[in-house]
Design a protein around this motif. Structure first.
Motif, PDB file in Angstrom:
ATOM      1  N   THR A 116       8.325  17.612  -3.716  1.00  0.00           N
ATOM      2  CA  THR A 116       7.692  16.513  -2.975  1.00  0.00           C
ATOM      3  C   THR A 116       8.258  16.499  -1.558  1.00  0.00           C
ATOM      4  OG1 THR A 116       7.427  15.161  -4.968  1.00  0.00           O
ATOM      5  CG2 THR A 116       7.353  14.009  -2.852  1.00  0.00           C
ATOM      6  N   THR A 117       7.376  16.393  -0.585  1.00  0.00           N
ATOM      7  CA  THR A 117       7.788  16.254   0.812  1.00  0.00           C
ATOM      8  C   THR A 117       7.263  14.929   1.334  1.00  0.00           C
ATOM      9  OG1 THR A 117       7.734  18.642   1.159  1.00  0.00           O
ATOM     10  CG2 THR A 117       7.700  17.260   3.125  1.00  0.00           C
ATOM     11  N   ILE A 118       8.168  14.099   1.825  1.00  0.00           N
ATOM     12  CA  ILE A 118       7.789  12.781   2.359  1.00  0.00           C
ATOM     13  C   ILE A 118       8.071  12.787   3.860  1.00  0.00           C
ATOM     14  CG2 ILE A 118       8.079  10.280   2.171  1.00  0.00           C
ATOM     15  CD1 ILE A 118       9.426  10.765  -0.559  1.00  0.00           C
ATOM     16  N   TYR A 119       7.014  12.759   4.657  1.00  0.00           N
ATOM     17  CA  TYR A 119       7.143  12.732   6.119  1.00  0.00           C
ATOM     18  C   TYR A 119       6.897  11.291   6.598  1.00  0.00           C
ATOM     19  CZ  TYR A 119       6.828  14.612  10.896  1.00  0.00           C
ATOM     20  OH  TYR A 119       7.042  14.898  12.218  1.00  0.00           O
ATOM     21  N   ASN A 120       7.569  10.932   7.675  1.00  0.00           N
ATOM     22  CA  ASN A 120       7.619   9.544   8.152  1.00  0.00           C
ATOM     23  C   ASN A 120       8.300   8.650   7.122  1.00  0.00           C
ATOM     24  OD1 ASN A 120       7.271   7.495  10.083  1.00  0.00           O
ATOM     25  ND2 ASN A 120       5.340   6.812   9.167  1.00  0.00           N
TER      26      ASN A 120
ATOM     27  N   ASP B  57       0.811  -1.220   0.000  1.00  0.00           N
ATOM     28  CA  ASP B  57       0.000   0.000   0.000  1.00  0.00           C
ATOM     29  C   ASP B  57       0.841   1.265   0.000  1.00  0.00           C
ATOM     30  OD1 ASP B  57      -1.387  -2.298   1.189  1.00  0.00           O
ATOM     31  OD2 ASP B  57      -3.094  -0.951   1.337  1.00  0.00           O
ATOM     32  N   THR B  58       1.914   1.290   0.813  1.00  0.00           N
ATOM     33  CA  THR B  58       2.740   2.495   0.911  1.00  0.00           C
ATOM     34  C   THR B  58       3.324   2.870  -0.445  1.00  0.00           C
ATOM     35  OG1 THR B  58       3.295   1.973   3.199  1.00  0.00           O
ATOM     36  CG2 THR B  58       4.737   3.524   2.059  1.00  0.00           C
ATOM     37  N   HIS B  59       3.777   1.865  -1.185  1.00  0.00           N
ATOM     38  CA  HIS B  59       4.344   2.120  -2.515  1.00  0.00           C
ATOM     39  C   HIS B  59       3.324   2.830  -3.407  1.00  0.00           C
ATOM     40  CE1 HIS B  59       7.782  -0.831  -2.113  1.00  0.00           C
ATOM     41  NE2 HIS B  59       6.980  -1.267  -1.171  1.00  0.00           N
ATOM     42  N   PHE B  60       2.161   2.215  -3.549  1.00  0.00           N
ATOM     43  CA  PHE B  60       1.207   2.701  -4.544  1.00  0.00           C
ATOM     44  C   PHE B  60       0.470   3.950  -4.075  1.00  0.00           C
ATOM     45  CE2 PHE B  60       1.742  -1.757  -5.933  1.00  0.00           C
ATOM     46  CZ  PHE B  60       2.205  -1.487  -7.211  1.00  0.00           C
ATOM     47  N   GLU B  61       0.201   4.072  -2.772  1.00  0.00           N
ATOM     48  CA  GLU B  61      -0.431   5.296  -2.283  1.00  0.00           C
ATOM     49  C   GLU B  61       0.487   6.495  -2.515  1.00  0.00           C
ATOM     50  OE1 GLU B  61      -1.427   4.493   1.762  1.00  0.00           O
ATOM     51  OE2 GLU B  61      -3.110   3.183   1.237  1.00  0.00           O
TER      52      GLU B  61
ATOM     53  N   GLU C 229       1.932   6.200   5.995  1.00  0.00           N
ATOM     54  CA  GLU C 229       1.300   5.454   7.088  1.00  0.00           C
ATOM     55  C   GLU C 229       2.314   4.597   7.835  1.00  0.00           C
ATOM     56  OE1 GLU C 229      -2.137   2.002   7.671  1.00  0.00           O
ATOM     57  OE2 GLU C 229      -1.918   3.013   5.725  1.00  0.00           O
ATOM     58  N   GLU C 230       3.310   4.076   7.106  1.00  0.00           N
ATOM     59  CA  GLU C 230       4.384   3.302   7.721  1.00  0.00           C
ATOM     60  C   GLU C 230       5.704   3.722   7.087  1.00  0.00           C
ATOM     61  OE1 GLU C 230       4.250  -0.872   6.908  1.00  0.00           O
ATOM     62  OE2 GLU C 230       3.833  -0.598   4.780  1.00  0.00           O
TER      63      GLU C 230
ATOM     64  N   GLY D 165       9.139   1.112   0.239  1.00  0.00           N
ATOM     65  CA  GLY D 165       8.113   2.073  -0.167  1.00  0.00           C
ATOM     66  C   GLY D 165       8.699   3.469  -0.312  1.00  0.00           C
ATOM     67  N   THR D 166       9.495   3.892   0.672  1.00  0.00           N
ATOM     68  CA  THR D 166      10.153   5.196   0.591  1.00  0.00           C
ATOM     69  C   THR D 166      11.067   5.257  -0.621  1.00  0.00           C
ATOM     70  OG1 THR D 166      10.098   5.430   3.016  1.00  0.00           O
ATOM     71  CG2 THR D 166      11.628   6.832   1.811  1.00  0.00           C
TER      72      THR D 166
END
Length: 436
Positions: A187-191, A129-133, A166-167, A172-173
């Motif tokens: 693009t900002t990626i948090y967590n 899910d993390t990848h595709f979301e 979410e994780e 995924g990151t």
């Protein structure tokens, strides 16, 4: 199916150098798809999973040349997009978990990325899910063929976005970062995951012309660029293999030196082994483990309660070493609770250790209590089957410490993550033989 025959109960001695990092290699190799220019990568481990990914890249049309042991060049200037929709790709992609990370770079550079549901270790659910979301947040359209278990994302041009994951998924990151470097805008990626191997990917991409800031933190800011160029990259040593050799030295009461470990990238790994009572000495960039002839004693918490060792996203303790920690604890003085939070099937190999004589209580799929023998009784040799990479090496360590001759079947699982492990162990005195 291959088998290892192991005569245990012998002390080992000497030095061993860790291979290049498997988990870094799977990310870095996928990143070569982001540029048509030549990319040179050093310290690539010669293991099944990495070789499968190199083969997949060749079938995609990437020009691959082996320069020397561990050093390859890659050039993705004539990528074969038709292969992505072929039956051959649907079969090839299923055999490797790391194949999921070709989706981000293919989407960013060519506007589409496809992947069959990838395989890998049978250690429990591993969501995608993390990848595709993340890719959907960048503007991709997602589709899924349930019958064929085939995923796809498409976009004319990705656009930067803010996202809170979410994780903190490492792969995924990595996938989102590789897509975002060629997206339009910020693009900002948090967590975000911040493992050393993810940091290595970001540093490599920056050398290629990407603009990534916040590397090493859980917030990455990426300003998209039009194109990326070629680069040279050298991979870190494999921290999971380093932890495996620490555990091996302790269990066999052996004096071992692990060379060129990139100590500053090991995080709390040495600290956790020290909590089991193992002496881990830093000598320059080497680790020296003296022979623990008097055994090793598990520490307790400050209030005297039983020590708990659990996994967590970096800089927490890696889940890939919990199997090793569990095996090492079987011969310690004292008790420890092992809490495997991330994968619900990873502790199921303990039944084999119990059959060898270990005192382990499997509390539930995630927790096991280990009562150490303090070497007052040795583990018994037996015939076992390797269920996954890390459990397989843990059983191998147990067999090397046990009196008698053990056999481990399905060693292809071990070969997926450890380069020529039998040859390298024989070089330090292990009595191990590969039977086909």
């Amino acid at each position: 199916m291959g088998t290892f025959k192991i005569e245990g109960g012998h002390q080992l001695k000497g030095s061993i150098q860790p291979q290049g990092a498997k988990n870094e290699a799977l990310q870095i190799l996928c990143a070569v798809l982001l540029t048509p220019d030549l990319v040179t990568i050093n310290n690539i481990p010669d293991i099944v999973d990495v070789n499968k990914l190199i083969s997949l890249l060749k079938k995609l049309g990437v020009k691959v040349e082996k320069i020397s042991k561990g050093t390859y060049t890659f050039q993705a200037d004539e990528v074969n997009l038709k292969y992505l929709e072929s039956d051959e790709f649907k079969e090839d992609g299923r055999g490797l978990r790391g194949s999921i990370m070709i989706v981000g770079p293919m989407l960013a550079r060519f506007g589409k990325g496809y992947i069959p549901k990838p395989g890998g270790d049978k250690i429990g659910r591993r969501r995608l899910d993390t990848h595709f979301e993340g890719l959907i947040n960048l503007g991709a359209k997602f589709r899924y063929n349930k019958e064929e278990q085939f995923y796809g994302v498409e976009a004319d041009r990705l656009k930067g976005a803010y996202m809170l994951l979410e994780e903190a998924s490492v792969t995924g990151t990595a996938n989102i970062v590789m897509a975002a470097v060629l997206a339009e805008g910020r693009t900002t990626i948090y967590n975000a995951a911040c493992e050393p191997y993810l940091q290595q990917l970001c540093k490599m991409l920056n050398r290629m012309g990407a603009q990534i800031s916040g590397v090493g933190s859980n917030m990455l800011v990426i300003d998209g660029v039009e194109t990326l160029s070629g680069t040279h990259h050298t991979m870190l040593p494999d921290m999971i293999e380093i932890g495996s050799w620490i555990g091996l030295a302790a269990m066999t009461k052996s004096e071992l030196t692990i060379t060129n470990v990139s100590w500053d990238d090991l995080g709390i790994i040495p600290t956790v082994f020290r909590k089991l009572g193992i002496t881990v000495e830093r000598r320059g960039d080497d680790i020296h483990i003296p022979a623990h002839t008097d055994g090793y004693e598990i520490q307790s918490f400050i209030d005297g309660s039983i020590l708990t060792i659990s996994d967590a996203p970096w800089p927490g303790f890696t889940p890939d070493l919990l199997s090793i920690i569990l095996v090492v604890a079987t011969q310690a003085r004292g008790s420890v609770l092992i809490h495997q939070k991330m994968f619900e099937s990873r502790l199921f190999f303990v039944d084999k250790l119990i059959d060898m004589g270990a005192k382990i209580i499997l509390c539930d799929p995630h927790r096991a209590t280990v009562i150490g023998h303090d070497f007052k009784s040795t583990l018994k040799a037996m015939t076992m089957t390797s269920p996954d990479i890390r459990a397989g090496v843990s059983l191998l360590i147990a067999a090397l410490s046990a009196k008698g001759t053990s056999t481990i079947q399905n060693i292809e699982q071990i070969d997926r993550g450890y380069e020529n492990i039998d040859e390298r162990l024989r070089a330090i005195g292990a009595r191990i033989e590969r039977l086909e």
